[in-house]
Design an enzyme around this catalytic site. Structure first.
Site, PDB file in Angstrom:
ATOM      1  N   ARG A  97       0.765  -1.227   0.017  1.00 19.72           N
ATOM      2  CA  ARG A  97       0.094  -0.021   0.072  1.00 19.72           C
ATOM      3  C   ARG A  97       0.920   1.196   0.091  1.00 19.72           C
ATOM      4  O   ARG A  97       0.720   2.137  -0.617  1.00 19.72           O
ATOM      5  CB  ARG A  97      -1.007  -0.148   1.114  1.00 19.72           C
ATOM      6  CG  ARG A  97      -1.891  -1.098   1.287  1.00 19.72           C
ATOM      7  CD  ARG A  97      -2.787  -1.144   2.522  1.00 19.72           C
ATOM      8  NE  ARG A  97      -3.407   0.210   2.920  1.00 19.72           N
ATOM      9  CZ  ARG A  97      -4.269   0.370   3.853  1.00 19.72           C
ATOM     10  NH1 ARG A  97      -4.178  -0.645   4.723  1.00 19.72           N
ATOM     11  NH2 ARG A  97      -4.830   1.540   4.336  1.00 19.72           N
ATOM     12  N   HIS A 137      -8.088  -3.830  -7.338  1.00 19.17           N
ATOM     13  CA  HIS A 137      -7.844  -3.365  -5.875  1.00 19.17           C
ATOM     14  C   HIS A 137      -8.793  -3.123  -4.881  1.00 19.17           C
ATOM     15  O   HIS A 137      -9.979  -2.443  -4.973  1.00 19.17           O
ATOM     16  CB  HIS A 137      -7.523  -1.582  -6.056  1.00 19.17           C
ATOM     17  CG  HIS A 137      -6.749  -0.851  -4.929  1.00 19.17           C
ATOM     18  ND1 HIS A 137      -5.418  -1.465  -4.621  1.00 19.17           N
ATOM     19  CD2 HIS A 137      -7.007  -0.076  -3.810  1.00 19.17           C
ATOM     20  CE1 HIS A 137      -4.832  -0.838  -3.684  1.00 19.17           C
ATOM     21  NE2 HIS A 137      -5.742   0.149  -3.362  1.00 19.17           N
ATOM     22  N   TYR A 179     -18.903  13.714 -11.250  1.00 20.13           N
ATOM     23  CA  TYR A 179     -18.756  14.639 -12.063  1.00 20.13           C
ATOM     24  C   TYR A 179     -17.524  15.028 -12.698  1.00 20.13           C
ATOM     25  O   TYR A 179     -17.393  15.924 -13.896  1.00 20.13           O
ATOM     26  CB  TYR A 179     -18.885  15.883 -10.963  1.00 20.13           C
ATOM     27  CG  TYR A 179     -20.152  15.962 -10.502  1.00 20.13           C
ATOM     28  CD1 TYR A 179     -21.373  16.029 -11.246  1.00 20.13           C
ATOM     29  CD2 TYR A 179     -20.078  15.954  -8.911  1.00 20.13           C
ATOM     30  CE1 TYR A 179     -22.567  16.146 -10.283  1.00 20.13           C
ATOM     31  CE2 TYR A 179     -21.202  16.227  -8.474  1.00 20.13           C
ATOM     32  CZ  TYR A 179     -22.496  16.172  -8.999  1.00 20.13           C
ATOM     33  OH  TYR A 179     -23.723  15.994  -8.256  1.00 20.13           O
TER      34      TYR A 179
END
Length: 844
Positions: free
Chosen positions: A42, A88, A132
Site C-alpha cells: 500500500r 484493488h 462529475y
C-alpha cells in the site's frame, strides 16, 4: 458394559485443532504481518516504476479498458469501479484520491492522468465527486505501460484469482525520481521529491555509459529537485547530502519580487505542497496580531495563469524588513527527503546512484524480455514466409495437390508429405486466398521476408551484446526526453536566510595567509602599510615550530574565490568564511574549510568578481605544461572540489592566470629563464585535460610562475627571487616566441639572488605583497623596484633574516587603492631612472 472407548464427539475434534501460544508472540507476528502488508502492498513505491500498487492498478485498469491518451475521457467513477472490482480491493475513496492526485499539475511534475473537471486546487480544495469528473491517461503515462503486452514484466493473480495484474510496469523513464512519491507505512515513511525529466534521463545515460561513475558525477546532471510549483531551493549542501545518503532536509523558498518604488511585495511561486489559501490566512492573522508590521493590504490575485499574492506595504514601511519577516514565518518551508523504496519487495533507503542502478537493471530486463518475445514472433513469421515463398516457387503443383485433396486436413497432410512443409506452413498455405498468388503479392512477401530477417538479425545482436542492449535503452530514454522534456521550474539561490552572516561582515580588502601545515586566516589589507623596497616588513602570522608559509593572496571579503591546489584540484570559498585573526595569530586548520588531501597545498587563487564568461583560466605546472580552460567549465564546483587539470606523476600545479584569448603569456622558471608567446598557441581544453608543453626546461629547472600580459594595461614584467631580490623589465625586453621554446634569460639566479619565486605583469600604482617563509609580510609599490633589463641581478626588494626566504608574492591591483598612498606615488614619471639599467649587479 462395553470396554471400548467411545468415538470422539464434535467438541473433541474441535479441541484437537487448538494450539497453545503466548499472546505476546501472536501479537508480535500478527503486527509484523500487518506491517509488511502495508509496506509492500500500500504505502511504498517500487524502485523500478516509482508506483504504489493503487497507482499501478489504476493505470493498468485504464489500459485494459482502452482509456488511453487518444481515447475520449471516461467518468472517473467508471475508472474507480473497474479498478476496485478487478484489481484493488479497497474503498472507492482511496482509489479516487489516488486518481485525482495523478491528475494534479501542482502535485506531479509530469501528471500521468489527464483530468477533465475539478480535481482540486493548490488552495487545498478537494476534487469534485467522481461522478462529475472525467479522466484518461496522459501521453507520458503510456510510456510507463509501453510494451506491457510483450511479456516484458511478470504478472500475478488478482485478489480473487479471476484475472492477472502486473507486479510492475515496464516504465520507459525513471518515474520514481521524475514524479517523486510520498507515503507513510508502519514504522517508516518515504518522501521523494520530483525532478526534471531531462536531467534524470541524462544522469541515467551517464550511469549506463559509465557504471563506475559516482554520485557526484550524476549530480553534474541532476542539479536538484524540480518541483511542479517552481519556487527556489536555498543552498546546495542539503541537496548533495540527500543524493549521497538518501536523506536530507531541503529548504524551499517562495519566488517573490520586492517593488520598493510601488511599495509592494508580489509572490508568484510557492514552495511545493504549500496551501495558498492557508498561507494568505496565516499572513493576515500575523498582521492583525502585530507579529508582522508594515502591511496595509493583502490580496490573492491568482488565476489559471499562475499564482499572484500581492502584499501592499504602508508608506513608511521598510520593504526589506517586511520581506525578512515573511521569509522567517511564511515563505520558506523544509522538504524532508527520505528516498525509501521497495527493492525486491523490501524497503531500502537509496542514494541517487543506487536508485538509478535499480531502474537500469529493470530496463535491461524489460528490453531483454521484449526482444526475446519479438524474436520469437519474428522467427515464427519468417518461418511462415519461407513456406509461402517455397509454395510460390511450385505454385502449380501446390494448387493441384490442394485441389486433389478431399478436405483441408487431407490437403495439409499432403503438403507436409509431398513438399516437406512444416505443420504451421502447411496450415497457412491451405488457408491462403488465390489473390495472394499474384506477382505483386509475391514481391510484397519477398520484401516482408527481407525486413523480418533483418529485424531478427538486429534482435539477436541486441540479445547477444550487452552494449547493444544498453544502446537501445539509451535511445529510448533520449526519445522520451525529446518528447516530454522541458526546462527546470525550480531555481537555486544562495543560502542567505533573513539576516545573513555576510550582512554582518564589512566589505573590505583582505590578506589571506596559509601555511604548509594547513593553517589559514585573513587580515585587513590596510594593516600592512606600503614601505620602501628593501624593508623587512612586519610579522604577518605566528607559525608552529617547523611550519612555513606556503601562500599569501589578496581578496575582497565578499568575493567568491576559486582556489587551485598543487594537485590540480579547484575549490570554491567565500573569503569571509576564512576566519579573521590578528597578525600574530596562527590561524585555523584549513581542513575545517577545505577538503584538502595530505600534501595538498594552495598554489593560486582567482576571485570570481574579476571573471566573465568569455575569459579563460590559464594554468601552468612545475614541469612546464600549460593549459587554458574556459571559465564556464568551473560554474558548478562541489564542496569536495573538482578536477582542474590532470597531472603527470610527480608534477604539480604552480600558478594560474586569467586571460581573455588575446593576451600574451610569460612563463618564468626557477633558474631565471622566461618565454613569451601568444595564448592562442594553447587551444582551449576541458577540465580534465593535461595541457601542452609551454616551455622547454633545462635539466633540473622548474616553472616558477606565469604572467598574463595585456599591453594596453601592463607596463612591466616583475620578477622576484627567494632571497628577496627582484626587478622590473619593460615588456619589449621579452620578444614573442613560439610555445615550448627554452626562452630567454630573465634574471640571474643562484648566489645572492637564489631561485625565482614569482613572475608577474604589473603597471603604475600596483602594489607588491611579499611574504617570507617565517611569516614576515612586506607591501611596497612596484615603482619602488628599479626598472632594469633582462639578464641582470636586480635590486633588494625585501630584507630577510638568516635562513628565511621569500615564500610567495601577490599583486594588489591599482584599482584597490583608489586614493590610498596617492601622495607618495610620484605621478606617472617613476621609471627607475635612479638606477643604472645596464648594471648587472643592480642596487643592494
Amino acid at each position: 458394559m462395553s470396554s471400548e472407548t467411545p468415538a470422539p464427539g464434535p467438541e473433541d475434534v474441535g479441541a484437537a485443532r487448538i494450539t497453545t501460544a503466548r499472546i505476546e508472540d501472536e501479537m508480535e507476528q500478527s503486527y509484523i504481518d500487518y506491517a509488511m502488508s502495508v509496506i509492500a502492498g500500500r504505502a511504498l513505491p517500487d524502485v523500478r516504476d516509482g508506483l504504489k500498487p493503487v497507482h499501478r492498478r489504476i493505470l493498468y485498469a485504464m489500459n485494459e479498458a482502452g482509456i488511453s491518451a487518444r481515447s475520449a475521457h471516461r467518468k472517473s467513477s467508471s475508472i474507480v469501479g473497474e479498478t476496485m472490482g478487478d484489481y484493488h480491493p479497497h474503498g472507492d475513496s482511496a482509489i479516487y484520491d489516488a486518481l485525482a492526485r495523478m491528475a494534479q499539475d501542482f502535485s506531479l511534475r509530469y501528471p500521468i492522468v489527464d483530468g477533465q473537471g475539478n480535481f482540486g486546487s493548490v488552495d487545498g480544495d478537494p476534487p469534485a465527486a467522481m461522478r462529475y469528473t472525467e479522466a484518461r491517461m496522459s501521453p507520458i503515462a503510456e510510456e510507463l505501460l509501453a510494451d506491457i503486452e510483450r511479456d516484458t514484466v511478470d504478472f500475478q493473480p488478482n485478489y480473487d484469482d479471476r484475472l492477472e495484474e502486473p507486479g510492475v510496469l515496464p516504465a520507459a523513464f525513471p518515474n520514481l525520481l521524475v514524479n517523486g512519491s510520498s507515503g507513510i507505512a508502519v514504522g517508516m515513511s518515504t518522501n521523494i521529491p520530483p525532478h526534471n525529466l531531462g536531467e534524470v534521463v541524462d544522469a541515467t545515460v551517464e550511469l549506463i555509459e559509465d557504471p563506475d561513475c559516482t554520485v557526484a558525477d550524476l549530480m553534474e546532471h541532476v542539479k536538484g529537485p524540480d518541483f511542479p510549483t517552481g519556487a527556489n531551493i536555498v543552498g546546495r549542501n542539503a541537496v548533495h547530502k540527500a543524493y549521497k545518503t538518501g536523506r536530507g532536509r531541503i529548504r524551499v523558498r517562495a519566488e517573490f519580487e520586492v517593488d520598493e518604488e510601488a511599495g509592494r511585495i508580489v509572490i508568484t511561486e510557492l514552495p511545493f505542497q504549500q496551501n495558498k489559501a492557508r498561507l494568505v490566512e496565516r499572513i493576515a492573522d500575523d498582521v492583525n496580531e502585530g507579529a508582522i508590521e508594515g502591511i496595509r493590504d493583502l490580496r490573492d490575485e491568482s488565476d489559471r495563469d499562475g499564482i499572484r499574492i500581492v502584499v501592499e506595504l504602508k508608506r513608511d514601511a521598510m520593504a526589506e524588513v517586511v520581506k525578512n519577516q515573511l521569509l522567517e514565518s511564511h515563505l520558506e518551508r523544509t522538504f524532508g527527503v527520505i528516498n525509501l523504496a521497495l527493492v525486491d519487495g523490501a524497503p531500502q533507503v537509496l542514494n541517487l546512484k543506487e536508485t538509478l542502478e535499480h531502474y537500469v537493471d529493470h530496463r535491461r530486463e524489460v528490453v531483454r524480455r521484449r526482444s526475446e518475445h519479438e524474436l520469437e514472433e519474428r522467427s515464427d513469421r519468417a518461418h511462415i514466409l519461407e513456406g509461402r515463398l517455397k509454395a510460390l516457387e511450385q505454385v502449380d503443383d501446390v494448387v493441384e495437390t490442394i485441389r486433389d485433396s478431399e478436405d483441408r486436413d487431407a490437403a495439409r497432410a499432403a503438403l507436409e508429405a509431398e513438399f516437406d512443409f512444416s505443420e504451421p506452413q502447411a496450415e497457412h498455405i491451405v488457408r491462403m486466398q488465390l489473390g495472394s498468388l499474384t506477382s505483386m503479392e509475391t514481391a510484397e512477401i519477398e520484401s516482408e521476408y527481407e525486413d523480418v530477417t533483418d529485424r531478427i538479425e538486429r534482435l539477436e545482436t541486441i540479445l547477444d551484446d550487452p552494449d547493444e542492449l544498453d544502446a537501445v535503452i539509451v535511445e529510448e530514454l533520449e526519445a522520451v526526453k525529446a518528447e516530454y522534456g522541458d526546462e527546470r521550474r525550480t531555481s537555486f539561490i544562495e543560502d542567505t536566510g533573513t539576516v545573513t552572516h555576510e550582512d554582518l561582515i564589512p566589505e573590505e580588502e583582505c590578506v589571506v595567509v596559509m601555511s604548509e601545515d594547513d593553517y589559514i586566516k585573513r587580515m585587513p589589507l590596510d594593516v600592512f602599510r606600503a614601505q620602501n623596497r628593501g624593508g623587512k616588513g612586519i610579522i604577518g602570522t605566528a607559525l608552529k615550530q617547523s611550519d612555513r608559509v606556503s601562500s599569501v593572496f589578496r581578496a575582497n571579503s565578499h568575493a567568491y574565490l576559486l582556489i587551485f591546489t598543487n594537485q590540480g584540484q579547484i575549490y570554491q570559498l567565500k573569503t569571509y568564511e576564512i576566519p579573521e585573526m590578528s597578525r600574530t595569530a596562527r590561524g585555523k586548520s584549513a581542513v575545517n574549510l577545505l577538503d584538502l588531501d595530505d600534501g595538498e597545498e594552495i598554489e593560486a587563487v582567482v576571485a570570481t568578481e574579476d571573471l566573465d564568461d568569455e575569459e579563460f583560466l590559464t594554468m601552468v605546472t612545475r614541469d612546464g605544461y600549460i593549459k587554458r580552460t574556459a571559465v564556464t567549465a568551473f560554474e558548478n564546483i562541489r564542496s569536495t572540489g573538482i578536477r582542474a587539470l590532470t597531472l603527470n606523476d610527480g608534477d604539480e600545479l604552480v600558478d594560474v592566470e586569467v586571460t581573455d584569448g588575446t593576451t600574451d603569456i610569460v612563463i618564468g622558471t626557477r633558474d631565471g629563464m622566461a618565454i613569451r608567446f601568444d595564448e592562442s598557441e594553447v587551444r582551449s581544453m576541458g577540465r580534465t585535460a593535461r595541457g601542452v608543453y609551454g616551455v622547454d626546461l633545462r635539466e633540473g629547472d622548474q616553472v616558477a610562475g606565469v604572467a598574463a600580459i595585456d599591453e594596453d594595461r601592463h607596463n612591466w614584467v616583475l620578477t622576484v627571487t627567494e632571497n628577496g631580490y627582484g626587478k622590473r623589465s619593460d615588456l619589449d625586453e621579452y620578444r614573442p616566441q613560439s610555445r615550448n621554446g627554452m626562452g630567454l634569460v630573465d634574471i640571474k639566479t643562484g648566489g645572492r639572488n637564489g631561485s625565482v619565486v614569482a613572475v608577474e605583469a604589473v603597471t603604475y600604482g600596483d602594489h607588491l605583497l611579499a611574504m617570507s617563509a617565517d611569516g614576515q609580510i612586506m607591501r611596497t609599490r612596484v615603482e619602488e623596484i628599479s626598472t632594469v633589463g633582462r639578464n641582470t641581478m636586480g635590486v633588494i626588494v625585501m630584507s630577510l633574516d638568516e635562513d628565511d626566504e621569500v615564500a610567495c608574492v601577490d599583486i594588489v591591483p591599482e584599482r584597490v587603492y583608489a586614493g590610498d598612498d596617492a601622495a607618495s606615488v610620484d605621478g606617472r614619471d617613476v621609471d627607475g631612472s635612479d638606477v643604472d639599467a645596464s648594471s648587472e649587479h643592480g642596487d643592494d
